[in-house]
Write a protein that holds these residues in place. Structure first.
Motif, PDB file in Angstrom:
ATOM      1  N   LEU A  84       0.831  -1.205   0.000  1.00 14.93           N
ATOM      2  CA  LEU A  84       0.000   0.000   0.000  1.00 14.93           C
ATOM      3  C   LEU A  84       0.864   1.254   0.000  1.00 14.93           C
ATOM      4  O   LEU A  84       0.542   2.245  -0.649  1.00 14.93           O
ATOM      5  N   LEU A  85       1.969   1.207   0.740  1.00 15.13           N
ATOM      6  CA  LEU A  85       2.858   2.358   0.816  1.00 15.13           C
ATOM      7  C   LEU A  85       3.510   2.635  -0.538  1.00 15.13           C
ATOM      8  O   LEU A  85       3.563   3.775  -0.998  1.00 15.13           O
ATOM      9  N   PHE A  86       4.019   1.591  -1.197  1.00 19.83           N
ATOM     10  CA  PHE A  86       4.745   1.782  -2.447  1.00 19.83           C
ATOM     11  C   PHE A  86       3.825   2.058  -3.624  1.00 19.83           C
ATOM     12  O   PHE A  86       4.259   2.641  -4.616  1.00 19.83           O
ATOM     13  N   GLN A  87       2.569   1.629  -3.513  1.00 24.32           N
ATOM     14  CA  GLN A  87       1.655   1.814  -4.638  1.00 24.32           C
ATOM     15  C   GLN A  87       1.521   3.300  -4.960  1.00 24.32           C
ATOM     16  O   GLN A  87       1.203   4.124  -4.109  1.00 24.32           O
ATOM     17  N   GLY A  88       1.765   3.640  -6.195  1.00 22.80           N
ATOM     18  CA  GLY A  88       1.607   5.010  -6.629  1.00 22.80           C
ATOM     19  C   GLY A  88       2.741   5.950  -6.253  1.00 22.80           C
ATOM     20  O   GLY A  88       2.660   7.153  -6.502  1.00 22.80           O
ATOM     21  N   MET A  89       3.811   5.421  -5.666  1.00 22.38           N
ATOM     22  CA  MET A  89       4.942   6.276  -5.314  1.00 22.38           C
ATOM     23  C   MET A  89       5.624   6.804  -6.570  1.00 22.38           C
ATOM     24  O   MET A  89       5.816   6.084  -7.542  1.00 22.38           O
ATOM     25  N   GLU A  90       5.980   8.072  -6.544  1.00 22.68           N
ATOM     26  CA  GLU A  90       6.732   8.665  -7.643  1.00 22.68           C
ATOM     27  C   GLU A  90       8.210   8.300  -7.496  1.00 22.68           C
ATOM     28  O   GLU A  90       8.687   8.018  -6.406  1.00 22.68           O
ATOM     29  N   ARG A  91       8.925   8.340  -8.612  1.00 20.28           N
ATOM     30  CA  ARG A  91      10.347   8.011  -8.562  1.00 20.28           C
ATOM     31  C   ARG A  91      11.112   8.995  -7.675  1.00 20.28           C
ATOM     32  O   ARG A  91      12.143   8.642  -7.110  1.00 20.28           O
ATOM     33  N   SER A  92      10.600  10.213  -7.569  1.00 19.69           N
ATOM     34  CA  SER A  92      11.263  11.205  -6.730  1.00 19.69           C
ATOM     35  C   SER A  92      11.177  10.855  -5.250  1.00 19.69           C
ATOM     36  O   SER A  92      11.914  11.411  -4.430  1.00 19.69           O
ATOM     37  N   GLN A  93      10.278   9.928  -4.895  1.00 16.55           N
ATOM     38  CA  GLN A  93      10.125   9.528  -3.495  1.00 16.55           C
ATOM     39  C   GLN A  93      11.101   8.416  -3.098  1.00 16.55           C
ATOM     40  O   GLN A  93      11.132   8.019  -1.944  1.00 16.55           O
ATOM     41  N   LEU A  94      11.876   7.926  -4.051  1.00 16.05           N
ATOM     42  CA  LEU A  94      12.903   6.941  -3.757  1.00 16.05           C
ATOM     43  C   LEU A  94      14.256   7.569  -4.075  1.00 16.05           C
ATOM     44  O   LEU A  94      14.555   7.885  -5.219  1.00 16.05           O
ATOM     45  N   GLU A  95      15.055   7.754  -3.048  1.00 13.41           N
ATOM     46  CA  GLU A  95      16.373   8.370  -3.213  1.00 13.41           C
ATOM     47  C   GLU A  95      17.444   7.304  -3.052  1.00 13.41           C
ATOM     48  O   GLU A  95      17.393   6.494  -2.119  1.00 13.41           O
ATOM     49  N   TYR A  96      18.398   7.319  -3.960  1.00 11.69           N
ATOM     50  CA  TYR A  96      19.427   6.283  -4.000  1.00 11.69           C
ATOM     51  C   TYR A  96      20.806   6.904  -3.807  1.00 11.69           C
ATOM     52  O   TYR A  96      21.110   7.946  -4.389  1.00 11.69           O
ATOM     53  N   VAL A  97      21.631   6.261  -2.981  1.00 15.00           N
ATOM     54  CA  VAL A  97      22.981   6.765  -2.733  1.00 15.00           C
ATOM     55  C   VAL A  97      23.935   5.583  -2.586  1.00 15.00           C
ATOM     56  O   VAL A  97      23.539   4.500  -2.147  1.00 15.00           O
ATOM     57  N   GLN A  98      25.183   5.792  -2.979  1.00 15.97           N
ATOM     58  CA  GLN A  98      26.221   4.779  -2.849  1.00 15.97           C
ATOM     59  C   GLN A  98      27.242   5.220  -1.804  1.00 15.97           C
ATOM     60  O   GLN A  98      27.356   6.407  -1.490  1.00 15.97           O
ATOM     61  N   ILE A  99      27.967   4.268  -1.270  1.00 19.82           N
ATOM     62  CA  ILE A  99      29.006   4.560  -0.283  1.00 19.82           C
ATOM     63  C   ILE A  99      30.267   5.042  -1.011  1.00 19.82           C
ATOM     64  O   ILE A  99      30.856   4.291  -1.794  1.00 19.82           O
ATOM     65  N   PRO A 100      30.683   6.281  -0.779  1.00 16.34           N
ATOM     66  CA  PRO A 100      31.881   6.774  -1.459  1.00 16.34           C
ATOM     67  C   PRO A 100      33.153   6.196  -0.858  1.00 16.34           C
ATOM     68  O   PRO A 100      33.176   5.749   0.285  1.00 16.34           O
ATOM     69  N   GLY A 101      34.196   6.202  -1.647  1.00 16.46           N
ATOM     70  CA  GLY A 101      35.490   5.686  -1.202  1.00 16.46           C
ATOM     71  C   GLY A 101      36.401   5.494  -2.389  1.00 16.46           C
ATOM     72  O   GLY A 101      36.238   6.147  -3.431  1.00 16.46           O
ATOM     73  N   GLU A 102      37.350   4.579  -2.259  1.00 23.45           N
ATOM     74  CA  GLU A 102      38.280   4.308  -3.346  1.00 23.45           C
ATOM     75  C   GLU A 102      38.737   2.860  -3.277  1.00 23.45           C
ATOM     76  O   GLU A 102      38.667   2.214  -2.235  1.00 23.45           O
ATOM     77  N   SER A 103      39.205   2.373  -4.413  1.00 27.84           N
ATOM     78  CA  SER A 103      39.728   1.006  -4.472  1.00 27.84           C
ATOM     79  C   SER A 103      41.115   0.969  -3.849  1.00 27.84           C
ATOM     80  O   SER A 103      41.870   1.938  -3.897  1.00 27.84           O
ATOM     81  N   GLY A 104      41.448  -0.167  -3.232  1.00 32.51           N
ATOM     82  CA  GLY A 104      42.755  -0.325  -2.614  1.00 32.51           C
ATOM     83  C   GLY A 104      43.063  -1.788  -2.377  1.00 32.51           C
ATOM     84  O   GLY A 104      42.211  -2.661  -2.581  1.00 32.51           O
ATOM     85  N   VAL A 105      44.267  -2.056  -1.948  1.00 28.84           N
ATOM     86  CA  VAL A 105      44.713  -3.418  -1.656  1.00 28.84           C
ATOM     87  C   VAL A 105      45.226  -3.458  -0.226  1.00 28.84           C
ATOM     88  O   VAL A 105      45.935  -2.549   0.223  1.00 28.84           O
ATOM     89  N   ALA A 106      44.829  -4.490   0.522  1.00 31.13           N
ATOM     90  CA  ALA A 106      45.275  -4.630   1.913  1.00 31.13           C
ATOM     91  C   ALA A 106      45.290  -6.105   2.285  1.00 31.13           C
ATOM     92  O   ALA A 106      44.643  -6.944   1.635  1.00 31.13           O
ATOM     93  N   TYR A 107      46.030  -6.404   3.335  1.00 26.47           N
ATOM     94  CA  TYR A 107      46.136  -7.781   3.826  1.00 26.47           C
ATOM     95  C   TYR A 107      44.829  -8.192   4.492  1.00 26.47           C
ATOM     96  O   TYR A 107      44.219  -7.437   5.235  1.00 26.47           O
ATOM     97  N   ASP A 108      44.396  -9.407   4.204  1.00 25.69           N
ATOM     98  CA  ASP A 108      43.165  -9.951   4.784  1.00 25.69           C
ATOM     99  C   ASP A 108      43.530 -11.126   5.681  1.00 25.69           C
ATOM    100  O   ASP A 108      44.043 -12.148   5.198  1.00 25.69           O
ATOM    101  N   PRO A 109      43.259 -11.027   6.993  1.00 27.61           N
ATOM    102  CA  PRO A 109      43.631 -12.110   7.900  1.00 27.61           C
ATOM    103  C   PRO A 109      42.826 -13.385   7.679  1.00 27.61           C
ATOM    104  O   PRO A 109      43.270 -14.468   8.064  1.00 27.61           O
ATOM    105  N   LEU A 110      41.663 -13.265   7.039  1.00 28.03           N
ATOM    106  CA  LEU A 110      40.828 -14.444   6.830  1.00 28.03           C
ATOM    107  C   LEU A 110      41.446 -15.371   5.787  1.00 28.03           C
ATOM    108  O   LEU A 110      41.486 -16.592   5.971  1.00 28.03           O
ATOM    109  N   VAL A 111      41.925 -14.794   4.703  1.00 28.67           N
ATOM    110  CA  VAL A 111      42.518 -15.611   3.645  1.00 28.67           C
ATOM    111  C   VAL A 111      44.045 -15.577   3.704  1.00 28.67           C
ATOM    112  O   VAL A 111      44.704 -16.256   2.919  1.00 28.67           O
ATOM    113  N   GLN A 112      44.572 -14.742   4.626  1.00 26.93           N
ATOM    114  CA  GLN A 112      46.017 -14.604   4.826  1.00 26.93           C
ATOM    115  C   GLN A 112      46.731 -14.249   3.524  1.00 26.93           C
ATOM    116  O   GLN A 112      47.734 -14.861   3.133  1.00 26.93           O
TER     117      GLN A 112
END
Length: 315
Positions: free
Chosen positions: A263-291
């Motif tokens: 009922l809430l989503f029915q008839g919702m305009e696209r402007s009522q849904l806002e989308y965002v991504q987590i900013p950052g950058e690619s990198g390389v680091a040691y992972d203790p799980l896979v060593q």
């Protein structure tokens, strides 16, 4: 982690056909502005700093509370322990009739207690490896909640086969791709379940890689909502919800919760849904799980705090 609803869908489906007072009563019970009153007890919340902070606030009896939903897509293959291929957090405000959708890259580098810094999609794998699928869900909820510093009230989880089955069950989805994706050219496409899965998983052919993949995931999710909530599909929604919960997804939403969300989503305009991504950058680091050293998404921590405050917290 399974807090299944006990509302009888056959009764709800019958009530949907009742005119006059019965239908008005049903709408009053499912109306999102009333149905989600007092949503205050999260499935998972960030650890409190003090005992005072740990005390729950009294539930509001005046209006619905906004709430957060964790959406997980699991790369399950048979009986293997699975990682989370899709991670999204949604903030749903029934009063403002608005949804904020935040994509969390699966390679985001976070700290998992007892392990160290590793990928956020390892959380589900580690939990399920130790104590089964429910523990995997709980571990993923903990990891995302800590990372975003926001409580998670609900969750929805599906695997590859479940996703394919859901898309096929609703008759496929229509998407307008802003760029070529795998075997699909830029432009309008009608996708079946297997094709939709290919779109949401593809990143190597995209000019912006993982960032583009997350945007495509949000595009397909919106198309699925639009298809399920089309006027000619609403009468089949109670039966669809019953089938989906039995065969496709795991969730702590009750059946009545899902009908109220419809009922809430029915008839919702696209402007009522806002989308965002987590900013950052690619990198390389040691992972203790896979060593070994792994490629990561290194999040901008200050930006994550701003996004959490702006998009996931009740105002």
């Amino acid at each position: 982690m399974k807090r299944w609803g006990k509302v009888c869908l056959s009764v709800l489906a019958g009530l949907l056909l009742v005119a006059g007072g019965g239908a008005a009563y049903l709408y009053r019970e499912l109306e999102p502005e009333r149905h989600f009153e007092g949503v205050r007890h999260p499935v998972i919340a960030p650890l409190p700093e003090s005992e005072e902070e740990a005390r729950p606030e009294p539930a509001s009896e005046q209006q619905a509370e906004a709430f957060n939903v964790l959406i997980l897509g699991i790369d399950a293959r048979g009986n293997e322990d699975a990682r989370t291929d899709v991670i999204m957090a949604a903030h749903v405000d029934p009063i403002a009739k608005k949804v904020n959708l935040i994509s969390v890259p699966r390679d985001t580098r976070i700290e998992i207690p007892g392990i160290g810094y590793t990928k956020i999609n390892h959380a589900h794998f580690l939990g399920s490896l130790q104590a089964g699928d429910d523990a995997g869900t709980e571990a993923a909820l903990h990891a995302v909640s800590r990372f975003l510093q926001a409580e998670m009230n609900y969750y929805i989880k599906t695997d590859f086969q479940g996703f394919i089955g859901l898309v096929d069950r609703i008759g496929g989805v229509d998407v307008d791709l802003p760029h070529p994706v795998a075997d699909f050219a830029e432009g309008a496409h009608h996708l079946d379940g297997a094709e939709a899965l290919k779109v949401v998983r593809e990143r190597y052919s995209l000019p912006d890689g993982e960032t583009g993949r997350q945007a495509d995931q949000a595009l397909v999710l919106r198309a699925m909502l639009e298809k399920m909530l089309a006027p000619d599909a609403l009468r089949q929604l109670p039966d669809l919800i019953a089938q989906v919960k039995a065969e496709v997804i795991e969730t702590n939403f009750s059946d009545a919760d899902l009908l109220s969300l419809a009922l809430l989503f029915q008839g919702m305009e696209r402007s009522q849904l806002e989308y965002v991504q987590i900013p950052g950058e690619s990198g390389v680091a040691y992972d203790p799980l896979v060593q070994a050293e792994l490629s990561y998404w290194l999040p901008d921590e200050a930006a994550v705090q701003r996004i959490s405050a702006a998009y996931l917290q009740n105002k």
